[in-house]
Enzyme design. Structure first.
Site: not given
Ligand SMILES: Nc1ncnc2c1ncn2[C@@H]1O[C@H](COP(=O)(O)OP(=O)(O)O)[C@@H](O)[C@H]1O
Ligand SMILES: [Mg+2]
Length: 451
Positions: A71, A77-78, A187
């Site tokens: 995603i 992280g990833q 955040d």
């Molecule tokens: N539960 C989820 N379902 C779908 N996409 C997600 C979910 N959580 C995060 N993402 C996607 O994964 C990516 C990374 O998310 P995240 O690690 O939360 O980033 P950040 O540290 O910027 O908040 C983003 O593009 C976000 O839209």
């Protein structure tokens, strides 16, 4: 002995030897691209898995979860899309990379999990589970289809007042739910607001929050956590003094970004942004979005009020004010773009696992508890599972060999492999060449006039 792809596909446990033999027999030649396309089309593997198998990666699981897609990369992280091997439920798996697995980050990760596990609200991303596979710690949450608000605005431009009101009012409802439990998000930013194709909005990553009553327990309480673009002045001055009002300021900055496409204080480094949050006012939103009504702009201003005591009082107030503009229908006709890059492996210690000399009888990667994997979860982490009903693709859910996909009994179209590649943009290049030719001819004509 087949190619790296064929070996990896079988070793990964996604494709049985029998299924691979059948595909090879049908295709009649060693064409990995076509074999992969056939396996993807028959539902045995996903595009992401095919990509990983091509480079010899066979570890496509984390505990009981089978990784089906990548995603994105976030601050922690990833994030991967995954499916539970037994239950078949689609979910998002957030990985804490090994390099960051210090005692401190593991502690805050565990805290994130505990906090999220207790939340049960339609406007907040639900936590399902958490675990450890080898050295990789992961958090499993509901998968929210669609995109996040940051990507939505970056790809399609600012949203209309009506669409922005719909998205931000739901986020405010989610924040109110957290605030009522004594949680502060800390955040709030467009990247943490997930929007489904129908416009249903959920706040993610409430994990960075600490119980506002017991901040002393949080090892990060004394540090600024979050992106400088959305930080509240009081959070900047004293991260310990943070309260629900800080989330409303950040949500105000998020709304400003949603309707203008600009962060309130663009340019400069984090220090300069922090200074401007405390001392300056941003450009009037109508400079970028002239159609915004006076009342709407006032709502943003009330949310972005620098003094928390004078700021709009609660997230419910935000939701109610914005609901005046809410549209009832919302179609996000901006599908998630495919990633242009080969997705990274799961965790940083995941070196290619293709061993040409490995025994074909090597155990498959399936099976709970292997490689020191463990679950944090107990009954208490299952809250919120009911009612999700989000059963998605069951690709790779059951270890193979059991069945032969129907597609493998039908003729195989060799063009299938090509469909996966991007077509050459004939029209664009042709138009460009024609333009250059016409320009050159006109220039030549003008020059001749002068001579
Ligand atoms: N539960 C989820 N379902 C779908 N996409 C997600 C979910 N959580 C995060 N993402 C996607 O994964 C990516 C990374 O998310 P995240 O690690 O939360 O980033 P950040 O540290 O910027 O908040 C983003 O593009 C976000 O839209
Ligand atoms: Mg996030």
């Amino acid at each position: 002995m087949g190619s790296v792809f064929q070996e990896s596909a079988v070793r990964s446990g996604l494709v049985s030897k029998r299924q691979m033999d059948k595909v090879l027999e049908k295709i009649g030649r060693e064409d990995d691209a076509l074999i992969a396309a056939t396996l993807v089309k028959s539902g045995l593997i996903t595009e992401y898995q095919a990509q990983q198998l091509h480079v010899g990666r066979t570890k496509l699981t984390l505990g009981p979860y089978l990784i089906t897609d990548w995603i994105g990369q976030g601050g922690m992280g990833q994030v991967f899309k995954a499916v539970h091997k037994v239950m078949g439920r689609e979910c998002a798996v957030k990985v804490l990379p090994l390099e960051k697995s210090t005692a401190l980050s593991r502690d805050s990760f565990t805290r994130e999990i505990r906090l999220q596990a207790g939340l049960d609200c339609p406007f907040v991303v639900r936590a399902y589970d958490a675990g450890r596979d080898g050295n990789v710690h992961y958090l499993v949450t509901e998968y929210v289809p669609g995109t996040d608000l940051r990507k939505l605005v970056r790809r399609g431009g600012p949203l209309s007042m009506q669409h922005a009101a719909l998205v931000i009012s739901q986020a405010a409802r989610g924040l109110q739910y957290a605030h009522d439990l004594g949680l502060v998000h800390r955040d709030v930013k467009p990247g943490n607001i997930l929007v489904t194709p129908e416009g249903h909005t959920k706040v993610s990553d409430i994990g960075l929050a600490a119980w506002s009553m017991g901040l002393d327990d949080d090892p990060r309480a004394g540090k600024i956590v979050g992106t400088a673009d959305y930080l509240s002045p009081e959070q900047i001055r004293n991260p310990r003094a943070i309260g629900p009002a800080s989330d409303l300021y950040s949500l105000g900055c998020t709304l400003y970004y949603t309707v203008t496409g600009k962060v309130p204080f663009p340019g400069g480094d984090s220090k300069s942004k922090c200074k401007r949050h405390c001392e300056q006012t941003p450009w009037h939103p109508r400079k970028f979005a002239p159609d915004l009504s006076e009342d709407f702009v006032d709502t943003i201003a009330d949310m972005m009020e620098k003094d928390p005591a004078r700021r709009i009082a609660t997230a419910t107030d935000v939701a109610e004010r914005l609901e005046t503009w809410c549209t009832t229908s919302f179609e996000v006709d901006r599908p998630i773009e495919r990633q242009a890059w080969t997705a990274p492996p799961i965790g940083i210690d995941d070196a290619p696992e293709f061993y040409p000399n490995a025994s074909p009888d090597a155990p498959p990667l399936f099976g709970p508890g292997q490689n020191g994997s463990g679950h944090y979860s107990s009954g208490q982490y299952s809250s919120g599972q009911q009612g999700s009903g989000n059963f998605g693709s069951k690709v790779g859910m059951v270890p193979s060999d059991s069945s032969m996909p129907v597609l493998l009994d039908q003729p195989i179209d060799p063009a299938m492999a090509r469909e996966r590649r991007k077509p050459f943009p004939v029209g664009f290049v042709g138009g460009l060449l024609l333009g250059i030719l016409l320009g050159a001819l006109t220039a030549l004509y003008c020059v001749r006039e002068f001579l």
